[in-house]
Scaffold this motif. Structure first.
Motif, PDB file in Angstrom:
ATOM      1  N   LYS A   6       0.856  -1.177   0.000  1.00 65.61           N
ATOM      2  CA  LYS A   6       0.000   0.000   0.000  1.00 65.61           C
ATOM      3  C   LYS A   6       0.896   1.233   0.000  1.00 65.61           C
ATOM      4  O   LYS A   6       1.611   1.497   0.959  1.00 65.61           O
ATOM      5  N   MET A  51      -9.945  15.763  -7.271  1.00 64.01           N
ATOM      6  CA  MET A  51     -10.851  14.665  -7.593  1.00 64.01           C
ATOM      7  C   MET A  51     -11.517  14.137  -6.325  1.00 64.01           C
ATOM      8  O   MET A  51     -10.838  13.781  -5.376  1.00 64.01           O
ATOM      9  N   VAL A  53     -13.754  11.135  -4.915  1.00 64.57           N
ATOM     10  CA  VAL A  53     -14.300   9.803  -5.162  1.00 64.57           C
ATOM     11  C   VAL A  53     -15.258   9.512  -4.013  1.00 64.57           C
ATOM     12  O   VAL A  53     -14.847   9.474  -2.848  1.00 64.57           O
ATOM     13  N   LYS A  55     -16.801   7.093  -2.752  1.00 61.33           N
ATOM     14  CA  LYS A  55     -16.535   5.943  -1.891  1.00 61.33           C
ATOM     15  C   LYS A  55     -15.615   6.288  -0.707  1.00 61.33           C
ATOM     16  O   LYS A  55     -15.817   5.830   0.411  1.00 61.33           O
ATOM     17  N   THR A  56     -14.583   7.082  -0.965  1.00 58.58           N
ATOM     18  CA  THR A  56     -13.627   7.379   0.105  1.00 58.58           C
ATOM     19  C   THR A  56     -13.783   8.794   0.660  1.00 58.58           C
ATOM     20  O   THR A  56     -13.340   9.071   1.763  1.00 58.58           O
ATOM     21  N   SER A 130     -18.179   5.009 -14.733  1.00 53.38           N
ATOM     22  CA  SER A 130     -17.175   4.449 -13.837  1.00 53.38           C
ATOM     23  C   SER A 130     -17.869   3.738 -12.684  1.00 53.38           C
ATOM     24  O   SER A 130     -19.054   3.942 -12.444  1.00 53.38           O
ATOM     25  N   THR A 131     -17.127   2.889 -12.010  1.00 50.70           N
ATOM     26  CA  THR A 131     -17.721   2.113 -10.919  1.00 50.70           C
ATOM     27  C   THR A 131     -18.100   3.031  -9.754  1.00 50.70           C
ATOM     28  O   THR A 131     -19.188   2.945  -9.198  1.00 50.70           O
ATOM     29  N   ASP A 132     -17.182   3.920  -9.373  1.00 51.44           N
ATOM     30  CA  ASP A 132     -17.433   4.853  -8.270  1.00 51.44           C
ATOM     31  C   ASP A 132     -17.902   6.186  -8.835  1.00 51.44           C
ATOM     32  O   ASP A 132     -17.403   6.634  -9.863  1.00 51.44           O
ATOM     33  N   ASN A 327      -8.796   3.499   4.750  1.00 48.36           N
ATOM     34  CA  ASN A 327      -7.440   3.700   4.211  1.00 48.36           C
ATOM     35  C   ASN A 327      -6.449   4.029   5.297  1.00 48.36           C
ATOM     36  O   ASN A 327      -6.791   4.545   6.336  1.00 48.36           O
TER      37      ASN A 327
ATOM     38  N   LYS B  55     -11.355   1.065 -17.608  1.00 45.36           N
ATOM     39  CA  LYS B  55     -12.318  -0.023 -17.825  1.00 45.36           C
ATOM     40  C   LYS B  55     -13.079   0.115 -19.145  1.00 45.36           C
ATOM     41  O   LYS B  55     -13.310  -0.858 -19.847  1.00 45.36           O
ATOM     42  N   GLY B  94      -7.211   8.705 -10.276  1.00 47.42           N
ATOM     43  CA  GLY B  94      -7.825   7.766  -9.340  1.00 47.42           C
ATOM     44  C   GLY B  94      -7.223   6.398  -9.619  1.00 47.42           C
ATOM     45  O   GLY B  94      -7.236   5.943 -10.764  1.00 47.42           O
ATOM     46  N   MET B  95      -6.648   5.787  -8.583  1.00 48.20           N
ATOM     47  CA  MET B  95      -5.975   4.502  -8.804  1.00 48.20           C
ATOM     48  C   MET B  95      -6.444   3.489  -7.772  1.00 48.20           C
ATOM     49  O   MET B  95      -6.750   3.849  -6.642  1.00 48.20           O
ATOM     50  N   ARG B  97      -6.460   0.544  -4.949  1.00 46.56           N
ATOM     51  CA  ARG B  97      -5.746   0.598  -3.673  1.00 46.56           C
ATOM     52  C   ARG B  97      -4.381  -0.070  -3.700  1.00 46.56           C
ATOM     53  O   ARG B  97      -3.404   0.496  -3.257  1.00 46.56           O
ATOM     54  N   GLU B 129      -7.843   7.323  -4.280  1.00 44.25           N
ATOM     55  CA  GLU B 129      -8.087   5.893  -4.423  1.00 44.25           C
ATOM     56  C   GLU B 129      -9.423   5.697  -5.123  1.00 44.25           C
ATOM     57  O   GLU B 129     -10.410   6.352  -4.787  1.00 44.25           O
ATOM     58  N   SER B 130      -9.449   4.822  -6.136  1.00 42.99           N
ATOM     59  CA  SER B 130     -10.733   4.510  -6.774  1.00 42.99           C
ATOM     60  C   SER B 130     -10.700   3.090  -7.297  1.00 42.99           C
ATOM     61  O   SER B 130      -9.630   2.490  -7.414  1.00 42.99           O
ATOM     62  N   THR B 131     -11.860   2.550  -7.581  1.00 44.15           N
ATOM     63  CA  THR B 131     -11.935   1.163  -8.045  1.00 44.15           C
ATOM     64  C   THR B 131     -11.316   1.030  -9.438  1.00 44.15           C
ATOM     65  O   THR B 131     -10.529   0.126  -9.688  1.00 44.15           O
ATOM     66  N   ASP B 132     -11.689   1.951 -10.340  1.00 44.38           N
ATOM     67  CA  ASP B 132     -11.150   1.920 -11.708  1.00 44.38           C
ATOM     68  C   ASP B 132      -9.975   2.879 -11.818  1.00 44.38           C
ATOM     69  O   ASP B 132     -10.007   3.954 -11.235  1.00 44.38           O
ATOM     70  N   THR B 134      -8.507   5.842 -13.206  1.00 47.63           N
ATOM     71  CA  THR B 134      -9.175   7.015 -13.778  1.00 47.63           C
ATOM     72  C   THR B 134      -8.141   8.117 -13.971  1.00 47.63           C
ATOM     73  O   THR B 134      -7.416   8.446 -13.032  1.00 47.63           O
TER      74      THR B 134
END
Lengths: 328, 328
Positions: A6, A51, A53, A55-56, A130-132, A327, B55, B94-95, B97, B129-132, B134
């Motif tokens: 990480k 940016m 996101v 989710k976080t 995008s997913t998030d 995180n 993606k 966005g990357m 984890r 941090e992101s799932t895809d 970006t």
């Protein structure tokens, strides 16, 4: 504790920054609050992207309108710290595949509301799947180079001040995570501080136009972290002798055995400005910005932040604010 | 076919744009290739952001260096279409984890490579941090308003031209998706066209500085789509009488029964410029831009694109390029 594999955000940024060829005579170093380019006649183009996101970066319970508004506010806050009026905003949106028109509308309204609150407009953007939910905001402004407020120009002997009291968003985030016995009024105020932040743009513009301060930074990563960044950039230290905390948060914290230092210095998601100036300018500045709170002064101790309370000294550790996911 | 609950990208953009208060006297309409703001003395600040989500936007086999380079190229191409030199680039990343240092390095190197190819620098950014994976790229430049190439100024009687032959990326994408019998040389060329695109920046700058054309747009969403956008913005139509297709792609397509019109007009991910100009300027322009191919002319038929080949007429349907996922 760091997990294997990480990379911290800081490490990632260092890797990327070190791989970029540097622009010669860049008016601001890479990694400042904003990026800047000289465009002639003593003027700078100032830009910032940030940016979000969901989710976080978004606490539970925050709606889409608030989320998209906050994404814009956080970028405007960075321009505020430099004393620059945003002239236009671009927004790239990544959204999940199956969303309703209402979902899109809330986001569209939130970004417009934020831009209009600060006298600017959303003038372009891009959308993707995008997913998030991802909201990347870019802001642009122009300023005179000599009016740009820097973070590498704090002077030994300066007083250090903040543009308002801290602690409400920190309390709000605690309430969102964990049930607490708290008055309805304070609860609402604390949660509003998280969901509906304000950027200190008019304060930043006043400070810049009147050449009232030596340095500034915004406090969105936490007050301790902002002080640490200022101290690194300006090669100075700080002695802090006041915890700038919201009165009701202080009272609630004392009753409930919450740590005042934690609430004021490590809360994060506060969009106050942290500024330093010649002590002789304080009275004049305070007249213009009534919410200003002096919290200490600049020392020669490069990189050191000392907290002096009731004649006891301690180091203020330069930790940053941690986001809402698990995180590191 | 549209699935229930699936909003098209165009519908999403319409919803968001309609919710934004419009800046008065905006020099370019919302939804143009770039956004622009007047900054005095006849100058415009020009900005563009474009979000790449690996993606959906990245074909199989493309590495991280190429991906991050291409994200930047695609934004530079939009500035190229306006005739504007990018002065600085910001990148929000966005990357996922768990990534390695090498992962970050490839991305960092790719973005620097792209910026340096086109005489600019990455000067700031943000990481999350992101799932895809970006990559949101913002580019900034300045130009004289009277030199900005617009898309709403094509004139009836103009010839329409492209800055190079189409079809290689379309073929490349087909090869990536499905095995084909093809010479190693052409295969490599076609895949390179997908993985290592070039932006027509020097061409765009030449056209702008010399006031050689009436309108332009880049072709990244497909040539048919770009013609359609030009025709809508300028309230004109087109008659196209030539398929501007790469010679080797044409030969391969004829042998293998692939549709030439499909390859040239609906391929997408081509970064040629589509431009219109007075016929009398053609010779002079062709001397400066050797790759230029005239493909037809501007008609009064607003919104209509007619393909005339061997004296047969057909409508050229304004479909856009479809991305790599299974999206509509």
């Amino acid at each position: 504790m760091l997990k294997k594999n990480k990379l911290t955000e800081r490490k990632i940024i260092d890797i990327i920054v070190n791989l970029q060829d540097k622009m010669k005579n860049n008016p601001l170093p890479f990694g400042d609050d904003v990026a800047a380019i000289r465009i002639g006649k003593g003027q700078l183009a100032v830009m910032k992207c940030d940016m979000l996101v969901a989710k976080t970066d978004i606490p539970k319970g925050m709606n889409l309108w608030q989320t998209s508004r906050k994404a814009v506010i956080s970028v405007i806050s960075d321009l505020a710290a430099k004393g620059v009026q945003p002239m236009g905003i671009l927004i790239s949106l990544g959204m999940p595949r199956k969303i309703s028109e209402n979902y899109v509308r809330q986001i569209g309204r939130g970004m417009n509301a934020a831009a209009r609150e600060y006298g600017t407009h959303v003038i372009g953007g891009d959308t993707n799947e995008s997913t998030d939910l991802t909201i990347d905001v870019s802001a642009f402004g122009i300023c005179k180079e000599r009016e740009l407020i820097r973070r590498d120009t704090a002077k030994v002997g300066d007083i250090v001040m903040v543009t308002g009291a801290f602690g409400l968003p920190a309390l709000g985030l605690k309430i969102i995570k964990k049930k607490m016995e708290i008055s309805k009024k304070l609860k609402e105020k604390a949660i509003k501080a998280v969901f509906m932040p304000k950027a200190r743009l008019s304060e930043g513009l006043t400070l810049a136009k009147n050449h009232l301060i030596n340095s500034s930074i915004d406090s969105s990563d936490g007050l301790a972290w902002s002080l640490y960044e200022l101290s690194k950039s300006s090669n100075i230290g700080f002695q802090i002798n006041r915890i700038p905390i919201h009165r009701e948060v202080r009272e609630f914290a004392i009753k409930n055995d919450l740590d005042l230092i934690d609430l004021a210095f490590y809360g994060g998601e506060e969009y106050e400005l942290v500024i330093t100036q010649k002590p002789t300018l304080y009275k004049k500045t305070k007249k213009k910005i009534r919410t200003l709170i002096p919290i200490g002064h600049v020392t020669e101790n490069s990189g050191k932040i000392i907290l002096k309370l009731k004649n006891k000294y301690r180091d203020l550790e330069p930790r940053g604010f941690e986001h809402h996911s698990n995180n590191v």
